[in-house]
Design a protein around this motif. Sequence first.
Motif, PDB file in Angstrom:
ATOM      1  N   CYS A  65       0.836  -1.190   0.000  1.00  4.49           N
ATOM      2  CA  CYS A  65       0.000   0.000   0.000  1.00  4.49           C
ATOM      3  C   CYS A  65       0.878   1.250   0.000  1.00  4.49           C
ATOM      4  N   ASP A  67      -0.122   4.248   0.536  1.00  3.57           N
ATOM      5  CA  ASP A  67      -0.527   5.169   1.601  1.00  3.57           C
ATOM      6  C   ASP A  67       0.079   4.787   2.943  1.00  3.57           C
ATOM      7  N   CYS A  68       0.003   3.531   3.271  1.00  3.00           N
ATOM      8  CA  CYS A  68       0.430   3.084   4.598  1.00  3.00           C
ATOM      9  C   CYS A  68       1.889   2.654   4.624  1.00  3.00           C
ATOM     10  N   HIS A  72      -0.695  -4.985   2.455  1.00  2.83           N
ATOM     11  CA  HIS A  72      -2.050  -5.347   2.858  1.00  2.83           C
ATOM     12  C   HIS A  72      -2.380  -6.700   2.257  1.00  2.83           C
ATOM     13  N   HIS A  95      -9.352   0.950   1.372  1.00  7.80           N
ATOM     14  CA  HIS A  95      -8.869  -0.407   1.528  1.00  7.80           C
ATOM     15  C   HIS A  95      -9.295  -1.010   2.853  1.00  7.80           C
TER      16      HIS A  95
HETATM   17 ZN    ZN Z   1      -3.129   1.112   3.227  1.00 12.33          ZN
END
Ligand code: ZN
Length: 131
Positions: A65, A67-68, A72, A95
């Motif tokens: 991911c 973003d993180c 995931h 998500h």
């Molecule tokens: Zn994420």
Amino acid sequence: MHDEPLDPFHGDPTDPAADLGALDGEEFDELTQQERQDLMDDLGELEVFQVLLGPRGIRGLVIDCQDCQEPHYFDWDLLRGNLRHLLDSGRPRVHEPAYDPDPERYVSWEYARGYADAVDDMAEGMDEPTS
Ligand SMILES: [Zn+2]
């Protein structure tokens, strides 16, 4: 792969279809034909992956991911649901990865694709006609 003749108006600002395309695309934020095709391809690949890897105990795919900054884990059904949602609405779902997944049971998209290719190659080595 098919070779289509080049659009004679391609890149021509007077192309009568250009305005239509711009209106459709911008106003409704719809997926382009290419994006839809990509999603359809992904869904098709996903079917193959699940058929091949599911029986081997693989529950889904792991996706890094952006973003993180962490991986995931998505079950097959969840992944398919997300792609379908994106195809229908043009918007990615927030998500919602699998809860407390077992990393051993998830593989990357690249791994799954490589696996599918290998199986494909083996099948081509047999006597069956390929088409
Ligand atoms: Zn994420």
